[in-house]
Design a protein around this motif. Structure first.
Motif, PDB file in Angstrom:
ATOM      1  N   ASP A   1       0.931  -1.172   0.048  1.00 30.76           N
ATOM      2  CA  ASP A   1       0.205   0.094   0.065  1.00 30.76           C
ATOM      3  C   ASP A   1       1.004   1.697   0.399  1.00 30.76           C
ATOM      4  N   PRO A   2       0.857   2.108  -1.236  1.00 31.34           N
ATOM      5  CA  PRO A   2       1.725   3.645  -0.730  1.00 31.34           C
ATOM      6  C   PRO A   2       1.731   4.088   0.548  1.00 31.34           C
ATOM      7  N   ALA A   3       0.610   4.258   1.201  1.00 26.96           N
ATOM      8  CA  ALA A   3       0.591   5.161   2.414  1.00 26.96           C
ATOM      9  C   ALA A   3       0.379   6.456   2.068  1.00 26.96           C
TER      10      ALA A   3
ATOM     11  N   PRO B   1      -3.198  12.907   0.170  1.00 32.28           N
ATOM     12  CA  PRO B   1      -3.724  11.950   1.065  1.00 32.28           C
ATOM     13  C   PRO B   1      -3.792  10.453   0.294  1.00 32.28           C
ATOM     14  N   GLY B   2      -3.319   9.774   1.591  1.00 26.22           N
ATOM     15  CA  GLY B   2      -2.937   7.564   0.432  1.00 26.22           C
ATOM     16  C   GLY B   2      -4.996   7.719   0.783  1.00 26.22           C
ATOM     17  N   GLU B   3      -5.024   6.065   0.056  1.00 25.24           N
ATOM     18  CA  GLU B   3      -6.360   5.859   0.457  1.00 25.24           C
ATOM     19  C   GLU B   3      -6.510   4.732   1.774  1.00 25.24           C
TER      20      GLU B   3
ATOM     21  N   GLY C   1      -5.416   9.287   4.179  1.00 20.73           N
ATOM     22  CA  GLY C   1      -4.680  10.578   4.775  1.00 20.73           C
ATOM     23  C   GLY C   1      -4.153   9.452   6.024  1.00 20.73           C
ATOM     24  N   TYR C   2      -4.792   9.005   6.832  1.00 20.60           N
ATOM     25  CA  TYR C   2      -4.553   8.449   7.626  1.00 20.60           C
ATOM     26  C   TYR C   2      -4.317   7.078   8.215  1.00 20.60           C
ATOM     27  N   GLY C   3      -4.821   6.221   7.373  1.00 21.38           N
ATOM     28  CA  GLY C   3      -4.738   4.965   8.042  1.00 21.38           C
ATOM     29  C   GLY C   3      -5.763   4.176   7.398  1.00 21.38           C
TER      30      GLY C   3
ATOM     31  N   PRO D   1     -15.850   6.415   5.704  1.00 17.17           N
ATOM     32  CA  PRO D   1     -14.660   4.997   6.072  1.00 17.17           C
ATOM     33  C   PRO D   1     -14.621   4.439   5.515  1.00 17.17           C
ATOM     34  N   PHE D   2     -15.995   3.296   5.356  1.00 19.69           N
ATOM     35  CA  PHE D   2     -17.013   2.287   5.387  1.00 19.69           C
ATOM     36  C   PHE D   2     -16.751   1.734   3.664  1.00 19.69           C
ATOM     37  N   GLY D   3     -15.934   2.843   3.132  1.00 13.57           N
ATOM     38  CA  GLY D   3     -16.613   2.138   2.020  1.00 13.57           C
ATOM     39  C   GLY D   3     -18.269   2.632   0.914  1.00 13.57           C
ATOM     40  N   ALA D   4     -19.051   3.365   1.461  1.00 12.17           N
ATOM     41  CA  ALA D   4     -21.224   2.743   1.095  1.00 12.17           C
ATOM     42  C   ALA D   4     -20.609   3.729   0.087  1.00 12.17           C
ATOM     43  N   CYS D   5     -20.273   4.120  -0.163  1.00  7.85           N
ATOM     44  CA  CYS D   5     -21.089   5.276  -0.992  1.00  7.85           C
ATOM     45  C   CYS D   5     -19.660   4.861  -2.889  1.00  7.85           C
ATOM     46  N   ALA D   6     -20.645   5.216  -3.983  1.00  6.19           N
ATOM     47  CA  ALA D   6     -19.485   4.748  -4.737  1.00  6.19           C
ATOM     48  C   ALA D   6     -19.989   5.734  -6.044  1.00  6.19           C
TER      49      ALA D   6
END
Lengths: 396, 139
Positions: A99-101, A106-108, A274-276, B131-136
């Motif tokens: 993972d490119p962190a 900001p990383g995904e 951007g965080y983790g 944070p949960f990838g719910a939207c696409a």
């Protein structure tokens, strides 16, 4: 006054009166505390949100010939193998190899330990790759295989820190966007984020640790587990309101339960740009109504819980300890708070909606006699404080 | 003049149709008011376009018949951005980032996060912050 045994007898006979921490306040307002304390046996509390200090112990069993795993990856996520031959520990915030962190900021942060744990509980097939230096008793040097949670001998969630009693409200007073574990914070205090179930949260309903202690039985993502220790960073000695409610982080719980009995909708991988990566968990904890005081404390409302507003642009990363102000959870739930005279839009990382679902599921299990209470065998410490790390140039 | 209606459409243009000024004809020949939410030409030179068209029902029908004479696929549900309900935990984290209030909490007791597709302007903010990838996004 009621005892654990009396409450458990009522649960076993299917007669226990159980209300959620969301329902109890209005009930007590109607009935009065003394009458309600006689009638109600259990108040269920709950929370659902990212809890980074989570992970699991996995035992794979042995292939032929055997291996003493020294390094291993599940779906390219590194696990800790400094244990017995086929035991590993998988941590929620471990990032997938490659993972490119934040190389491209900001990383995904699409996949990590929390997502592996989600996939495990969901019954998905995962890849294990392991290496070893080989010994006379464990000759295999390498293995690659696919497995599901059913193939494992044990999958035990072991979380050193869950259920923070209270939590910071994050804002960013600097002039650049910051990407934090509390999400994206726009410059000059444009938005704020928080992360607590407030009036539904376990340790806010038992602020002085009168019933939740080491040994308390909990509902961890659908499995019946327990509190095995005070959590890391547990700091019972903190500033509190007149009612005993901490005005900042304070208590934490170390929780464990059998992952094979968990429900996937309450075990969810988290990606914070951007965080983790992290893991969101649903936790329910019953509070036995032993006496009127326990009940009164469980009647806490969002308006009575102060949360500290912290500048994640400067004060949090630099560890200055500065608190900009306090706001209540009632303010936070409105979607707007006032910080230093300015209205700020605020969002939550913790899901009250899912926490309510957990509190109701747990209440249902108790009413049906499927979940009895365990008396804690030790109290959570009320006298420990958080220490910073002392940076030394020479050994002591 | 007869009553006007508004429809949200998602159009897919294969490579061969990407350079044709189809939207121009919707305005000029069919008297439609167009409001483009999002348009994208991929590296493979396919095109996606999500837009509202406002006009008489007759003109919209005629316009769509015209569009179909090309190799263009019309998706009438117009969903360029979707939310997967089983992935959404209703934390509400997206709510303050959503500029059009398409994602919001209506019931303060249950704190369920509703996604009102008709208000979505497809800015994609929710996709970046969830944070949960719910939207696409469809493209």
């Amino acid at each position: 006054m009621k005892t654990y045994d009396q409450i458990n007898d009522r649960i076993a006979s299917g007669k226990a009166v159980v209300l959620t921490a969301d329902e109890i306040m209005d009930y007590v307002d109607r009935k009065g505390a003394a009458a309600a304390a006689r009638e109600v046996d259990v108040v269920t509390t709950a929370t659902f949100g990212p809890m980074c200090s989570s992970g699991c112990m996995l035992n794979f069993g042995q292939p032929k010939p055997k291996i003493r795993i020294t390094e291993a990856w599940i779906e390219d996520v590194l696990v800790y193998a400094g244990l017995a031959a086929a035991d590993v520990y998988l941590g929620a915030t471990q990032l997938r190899h490659g993972d490119p962190a934040n190389m491209y900021h900001p990383g995904e942060f699409r996949y990590g330990g929390g997502h592996v744990i989600e996939d495990l509980v969901a019954g998905k097939s995962l890849q294990l790759f392991a290496l070893s230096y080989a010994t006379d008793c464990y000759p295999r040097r390498e293995l690659r295989t696919y497995f599901t949670i059913d193939d494992l001998n044990q999958a035990i969630m072991v979380n050193p820190r869950n259920c923070y009693q209270n939590y910071n409200v994050a804002i960013n007073k600097s002039d650049r966007t910051v990407y934090t574990y509390m999400g994206r914070l726009d410059p000059n205090g444009k938005n704020a984020t928080y992360c607590s179930a407030g009036q539904l949260s376990p340790l806010l309903n038992d602020p002085c640790y009168e019933t939740i202690g080491i040994g308390t039985k909990v509902w961890l993502a659908g499995a019946h587990g327990h509190v095995y220790a005070a959590g890391t960073q547990h700091a019972g000695a903190c500033d509190r309101t007149a009612g005993g409610v901490p005005t900042g982080g304070a208590g934490t719980l170390a929780l464990t339960a059998d992952m094979k009995k968990m429900r996937p909708e309450f075990v969810r991988g988290v990606s914070l740009r951007g965080y983790g990566v992290s893991l969101a968990l649903g936790v329910g904890i019953p509070i036995p109504v032993l006496n009127e005081q326990v009940l009164t404390r469980a009647c806490i409302r969002d308006r009575d819980i102060p949360a500290p507003v912290i500048d994640y642009g400067i004060d949090y990363p630099q560890n200055t300890g500065k608190v900009l102000c306090h706001v209540t959870y009632e303010d936070l739930r409105s979607g707007r708070i006032e910080v230093q005279g300015k209205k700020v839009a605020v969002g939550s990382l913790s899901s009250y909606h899912t926490a309510l679902e957990v509190a109701n599921l747990l209440a249902g299990e108790i009413r049906r006699g499927d979940f009895t209470l365990a008396r804690p065998h030790a109290k959570l410490p009320a006298d420990t404080a958080m220490k910073p790390l002392v940076m030394r140039e020479k050994p002591l | 003049m007869s009553d006007t209606i508004t429809r949200k459409l998602m159009l897919y243009f294969p490579k061969c149709e990407c350079e044709k000024p189809i939207v121009y004809h919707l305005v000029k020949d069919y008297d439609l008011v167009v409001n483009v939410f999002r348009a994208k030409v991929t590296p493979e030179e396919e095109g996606y376009l999500v837009l509202d068209v406002t006009g008489t029902e007759h003109n919209i029908e005629q316009a769509m018949a015209f569009v179909r004479t090309f190799n263009v696929t019309i998706n009438l549900t117009g969903k360029g951005v979707t939310r997967e309900d089983t992935r959404c935990t209703h934390c509400g984290f997206c709510v303050p980032y959503c500029p059009s209030n398409a994602l919001r909490i209506d019931d303060t007791a249950t704190r369920e996060v509703v996604f009102d597709e008709s208000k979505c302007i497809e800015c994609l903010a929710c996709i970046r912050v969830c944070p949960f990838g719910a939207c696409a996004s469809a493209f």
